[in-house]
Every structure is written in C-alpha cells, then in structure tokens.
Design an enzyme around this catalytic site. Structure first.
Site, PDB file in Angstrom:
ATOM      1  N   GLU A 119      -5.626   0.768   2.100  1.00 40.45           N
ATOM      2  CA  GLU A 119      -6.031  -0.171   2.877  1.00 40.45           C
ATOM      3  C   GLU A 119      -7.469  -0.649   2.228  1.00 40.45           C
ATOM      4  O   GLU A 119      -8.412  -1.075   3.025  1.00 40.45           O
ATOM      5  CB  GLU A 119      -5.913   0.029   4.360  1.00 40.45           C
ATOM      6  CG  GLU A 119      -4.723   0.240   4.798  1.00 40.45           C
ATOM      7  CD  GLU A 119      -4.736   0.578   6.297  1.00 40.45           C
ATOM      8  OE1 GLU A 119      -3.715   0.514   6.815  1.00 40.45           O
ATOM      9  OE2 GLU A 119      -5.550   1.140   6.669  1.00 40.45           O
ATOM     10  N   GLU A 147       3.390   1.325   5.738  1.00 42.77           N
ATOM     11  CA  GLU A 147       2.898   1.925   7.063  1.00 42.77           C
ATOM     12  C   GLU A 147       3.664   0.969   8.375  1.00 42.77           C
ATOM     13  O   GLU A 147       3.089  -0.446   8.127  1.00 42.77           O
ATOM     14  CB  GLU A 147       1.872   2.212   7.371  1.00 42.77           C
ATOM     15  CG  GLU A 147       0.909   3.257   6.666  1.00 42.77           C
ATOM     16  CD  GLU A 147      -0.575   3.410   6.775  1.00 42.77           C
ATOM     17  OE1 GLU A 147      -0.961   2.841   8.031  1.00 42.77           O
ATOM     18  OE2 GLU A 147      -1.362   3.887   5.956  1.00 42.77           O
TER      19      GLU A 147
END
Length: 674
Positions: A162, A320
């Site tokens: 991320e 995710e």
C-alpha cells in the site's frame, strides 16, 4: 479451464501455479507460536485456500541487525505451505523498516510539511528519497530472491505494501533536492519552470534552482503549479522505489511475476495509478467498504471496475478485503450474513480472478487486533469461517471463469492528475469533490444496470457507443474526444472539465475551455450555489452545488433553470457534432434528475438498460475452444429477483430455461446458452 489460462502458463502475468481462482489471505505466521503453523495449513486446506501473501511486515525478524539475515523460520513456513498445496505470494518485507535501521539512520525518516520528523513506532517510516532506505530495501529483496528463487511454493513477488497509504508526501531536504532534479527533467530550464508555475504572480519568480522547495508550510495558498508538480513527483518517487526492487526480482527470478497492492477506492488519491499499472506484472488491489454506507456495494463495484481499467481489461487480483469489520473506521460495523460472499463475487464479476483477505488469522495483539480475518478470535465455529469455507468450495465450481473478460459498452474517463488539480484550494466551491462527482454519475449508471469500463485521458475510446467524462479538469486538447464524436460516438461531459491545461493554467475565452467548441457552448461565469441552496430545472430536476452562466453556441438546451440565480439559462445541453453527439452537464444535477439524464444519454447511444434491482455483470471467455459467456448476478436486496436467462447455474448445477431466480442476499453464476 479456459484456453486463456493455458496460455498464461510459464508467463509473468499471473501468480504461477495457482490451481483455479485465487482464494486466500495475508498470512503472518510470525505473529504466532510455531506450533500453530501446522494447524493453519490444515484449516487453509479446509477453507479451500490456494494462495497466501507471506512476510509483508517481517523485515525486523528477517534482518534483526544490519546485514544479518534470519531465514530459518521463513524456510519452515514456506515448506509447510508447499506441503499443503498452497502457493505463496512472497513479500520483500520492505513495507516498514525495523527500529534498528531508523535508529541508526534517523535521517531516513519522513518529514511533514511543517518540518516535523515522524518517528518509528507504526509503519511506512521512510522517506521515498532516502538512499539508505532504498539501498537496504533492495538488498533485502535481493537476498530473499536468491534464497527462494527455486522454492516450489513461490508463485509471485509482493513488493512493499500500500505505497503512500500513510506517508504519500515527504518534505525533507533530500526530497527537496530530488524534486529539483525531477523538475529539471520535466521542464528543462528555470525559465520554463517559471512559466509553468506562473511565478510572476505574488513575486515568486525563481533565479536559481536551489530556491525551489517542496510546498512546505507557508502563510497562505501555495503556488498551484508547485502543488501539482509535487503531487506528480511524489507519485513518481514512490514508483521508483517499487521499480528498484522489481528490477532486482526480475533479474534474480525471471519468470516470477511481481506486483504491489494498490488502494483503488473512495478515499485514497495520492498516486497516479495509470502510471503505476504499467510497471506491475499484474494489477492487485486492496479494497474495504465503508461499513455505514447503505450502498457500499455500489462503491465496491466502482473500485472493481476502475481496477479492471488499470489492468487494461485483463484479470486482476483482489489482494485484500475484509471478512467482516475493520478496525480503522469511526464505527466498525460487522458484515451481515452473506455479505462476505456477495463482496467476493462482486469483485469476481468485475474482472478479478481471485480474492484474498487481510488476514488469515485475526491478530491477538497489535494495532489491527480488531480487524476481522478468515479465522476470527472466536475460532472456526463462527459465521465468518463457515462463509469462508462455503465460498472457497464454490470457487472450485466456477473456476472456468478464469481468464475471461468483462462485457462493458460504456467508458468513464478517470484522471488522478485532474483529481489533484481540482482538489487544490482556491477554486470556486470548496465543497466540490472530484471523487463525488465521478461516483454520482457512476452510481446512476449502476442503478441503470449498465457495466462501465474506466480509461485514462489518453485511452482508446473506439468501440464504446458512449463515453462519460466527469470533471476532466486538466486537459491540453480535446482533439481525441472530437474525433470520437465526429466518428459517431456519444459523449457526456460534466462541469469543471477542460477548464485548465495540464500546468493548471486556465484556458481563456470562456469555460469549459478545451471542450468549448466540441460541446457548442460558452460559459462566461461560474455561479456556484451556497450552502444548502438549490435550484430546479424546467424538467423537474434538482440541482445543488453548481450552476453556470452558459450560452449556446451551436448546442441545444435539453433542460434550463426554472429558478435559482440563473432562471432560463441552459443547464443541460446536446450538440450534434459530425456523426455523433456531445452532451454537457453544466450543473450539480442529482437524484431522479440525474437518472433521467443517464436514461436519455443511454437511449441516444443505443445502450440498453439492465435490471435495476439486482447487480448483473457478464464475463466472456473461451472454454474447450468455444466462446462462452457467463452472467454473475448478485442480489443485495431482501426479496428474490427473477431474470430472463437460459443456461447452467454453476453453483448448483441447475439447468435454467427461461427464468433465473436470484435469491434475496444471494449469488448465481450462469453459463449462458449460445
């Protein structure tokens, strides 16, 4: 199995050797005693898990001190997973540097715009321009690649995590120097920089490169050109970190694909993912719904469609999402029974060839201990684990979807750089949000039952009967859109499109600037509405936020203001141009009025509506050499819905002739009869 999957074997565009649709999670065995690991693998097999990400936040354990690597525990984890038939997306573990490294080199820590240096103690505590961080991260990536290049469990590499989630911009002296070098490469000379940034305003003219700084804390508004270029630089700087590790992995393990997890969704805007998507071997995304949003499934569809656009229509991986509640929203609502399943299939419907969760086993300690997982704190006798096992088994029944593509006849143009530019301070209405503008239109198309693709501003528009351009603020020329409409296309453009060029300089002669001739209109002045103020159109539509003093210059008025500050002034226009039509939405239309406009534009483009009471997406592919299409239908409502359809429902094996029932809160996957 589709022919596409067979063609992928041995290539680098998908995790290697995953048997079927990917299903799994982030796996963090280092959080648990080693005697738990074997039970993890046993439960993974029970749940149908076939792919896990390993080692994302394990740098401190893999390299406990400078240059000394401890791989023994990771060896045992990978061996156990391989014995259990589970493939591994192996992380380079560089998402968060260990405390020993930031203590030894505090200069590698990031700085805020106000000069405060951030400390270690959470994650992502690094400056993207730090040579120390880059050197150590690349060294760890190389060590891992050399250690595990021949490990039979290795399916893919996961770099970082991320990027930019917590530190998307750093303002330290190293970044100042790197920013100047980036600006030299972009603009060439100081004269060109001064012109691009319009530094004649407020006496900002630069006479030496060392005077140029990042947009640190200042008395009032920053220079808009400086802000926009710093956004671009910051996205590029983080991308260079990813590429440095990726290149080492490609060198040591050619043929093993490399990815990193994007954060395409509602809130995150720090990176230009069109540029990033060109640098990964396959696109991965993390997505979490806003639990208090009653229509969170629509935002999920938006994020999935945009991710598919980044993947250029190819299959992508949901790296995710959550099985139930997260830990970081203000109120972390648990997912309703069946919601985990519907969320998974919604991503699958819109182009994902696998869906993973954060994480496998719910942490008992640490900052995310209340974030849900595939195995909750309460164990396996739970709603969550039963649903996990159900979907894992079902994915085997629908594995023929692998490699198929999504059918869409409408394209949206999406631009992160316009989002940055129009989000700067000093615009006519600070209540305007690029993302809300795009999503309002997307939601109207979703409720019309229409699937959309997303394209960059320079994307290929051909093949789409209808293209939607919401708030494409920063645009040098509308020529590609002119060619599209001249050739017979239908174009819908919203306000705040084409207003400025890519430097942020306003196009003169009237708004909407670059689109003015194509749309056949000229706006002489913006008339944003005050807080709580609304206006009504003569067709009954309701307007908030925005109006314009607009004149027709070849276009025809579709709807005009009945009241408000501009009664009688056109608010929605239509302009025949060549063989096509260009529509302009010059106001903040909402609700039924926006739905009515979408219906009219769809009719003009010859695009049929779909069902509005159930989410239906079609994927197309090849099975046994023959073309096949599938309908994935997801019912988010409380009552059963019937659809006209014929074929075989894969989850139950039931043959459908004429009518397909989608149960309340349920999912069906139908292989259609040709």
């Amino acid at each position: 199995m589709s022919d596409f999957v067979v063609s992928l074997c041995g290539m680098t565009s998908w995790p290697l050797g995953v048997p079927g649709l990917a299903w799994g999670a982030d796996y963090n065995p280092e959080q648990w005693p080693e005697d738990v690991w074997a039970d993890d693998v046993r439960l993974m097999r029970e749940a149908g898990v076939n792919l896990v990400s390993v080692g994302i936040f394990s740098w401190a354990l893999l390299e406990p001190e400078d240059g000394r690597y401890e791989f023994g525990w990771l060896d045992r984890v990978l061996d156990l997973l391989h014995e259990g038939g589970i493939r591994v997306d192996l992380a380079t573990a560089t998402a968060s540097p260990p405390p020993w490294l930031t203590t030894a080199h505090p200069e590698m820590l990031p700085e805020r715009a106000d000069g405060v240096r951030l400390a270690h103690g959470s994650r992502q505590e690094y400056c993207p321009s730090s040579p120390v961080y880059r050197r150590k991260a690349v060294a760890l990536a190389r060590a891992l690649a050399e250690r595990y290049r021949d490990h039979p469990a290795l399916a893919a590499w996961h770099v970082g995590n991320e990027y930019g989630c917590h530190v998307s911009r750093c303002y330290c002296d190293r970044c100042a120097s790197a920013f100047r070098e980036w600006l030299k490469a972009r603009h060439g000379t100081l004269d060109a920089l001064n012109d691009a940034w319009a530094t004649a305003f407020w006496s900002q003219h630069y006479t030496a490169w060392d005077q140029v700084l990042p947009p640190r804390a200042t008395p009032t508004y920053h220079n808009p050109g400086q802000l926009l270029d710093f956004d671009r630089f910051s996205s590029d700087a983080l991308l260079e970190l990813f590429k440095a590790e990726r290149d080492v992995l490609h060198e040591v393990t050619p043929g093993v694909p490399v990815t990193t997890n994007f954060m395409v969704g509602w809130t995150f805007s720090a990176l230009d993912y069109w540029a990033w998507a060109r640098e990964v071997d396959f696109v991965s995304n993390d997505h979490y719904t806003a639990s208090e949003d009653a229509e969170r499934h629509v935002e999920l569809a938006f994020a999935a469609d945009l991710t598919r656009g980044l993947a250029q229509g190819k299959p992508w991986l949901l790296m995710e999402h959550s099985t139930s509640a997260v830990n970081w929203q203000h109120r972390n609502l648990a997912k309703l029974p069946g919601e985990l399943r519907r969320n998974s299939y919604a991503h699958l419907a819109r182009g994902a060839d696998g869906t993973l969760f954060f994480q496998w086993r719910q942490s008992r300690a640490g900052a995310e201990r209340y974030h849900s997982a595939m195995v909750p704190h309460a164990g396996t006798e739970t709603k969550v684990f039963r649903e996990v096992c159900q979907v894992g088994a079902e994915y085997r029944a629908v594995r023929e979807l692998i490699g198929s593509t999504v059918d869409a006849r409408v394209a949206f143009v999406y631009d992160w750089q316009s989002r940055w530019a129009v989000g700067q301070p000093g615009h006519p209405n600070a209540d305007f949000s690029y993302q809300e503008n795009v999503f309002a239109l997307y939601r109207a198309f979703w409720h019309a039952g229409v699937t959309v693709d997303f394209l960059p501003p320079d994307g290929d528009l051909s093949g789409y009967p209808l293209v939607v351009v919401p708030a494409l603020y920063a645009l040098d020329s509308a020529e590609p859109f002119e060619r599209y409409v001249e050739g017979g296309g239908r174009l819908l453009v919203t306000y705040l499109s084409g207003v400025a060029d890519t430097r942020g300089h306003v196009h003169l002669g009237g708004y909407p600037g670059a689109f003015r001739d194509l749309l056949g209109v000229r706006t002489e002045e913006f008339f944003p509405l005050g807080w709580g103020q609304t206006a009504t159109l003569d067709d009954g539509g309701h307007v908030a936020l925005w109006t314009e003093l607009l004149h027709l210059d070849g276009a025809k008025a579709v709807a005009s203001y009945a009241d408000g500050p501009l009664p009688g002034v056109p608010a929605v226009t239509r302009h025949e141009h060549g063989d096509g039509t260009a529509w302009y939405l010059a106001c903040g239309l909402s609700g039924e009025g926006l739905a009515k406009l979408v219906d009219a534009v769809l009719f003009d483009a010859g695009v049929p509506r779909g069902p509005s009471d159930v989410e239906v997406v079609r994927r197309r592919g090849v099975v046994a050499g023959s073309p096949v299409s599938w309908l994935v239908a997801i019912n988010h409502g409380g009552g059963d819905v019937e659809l006209p359809a014929a074929g075989v429902e894969l989850l139950t094996g039931t043959r459908v002739t004429g009518r397909l029932t989608v149960p309340a809160g349920g999912v069906v996957v139908l292989r259609e009869e040709v």
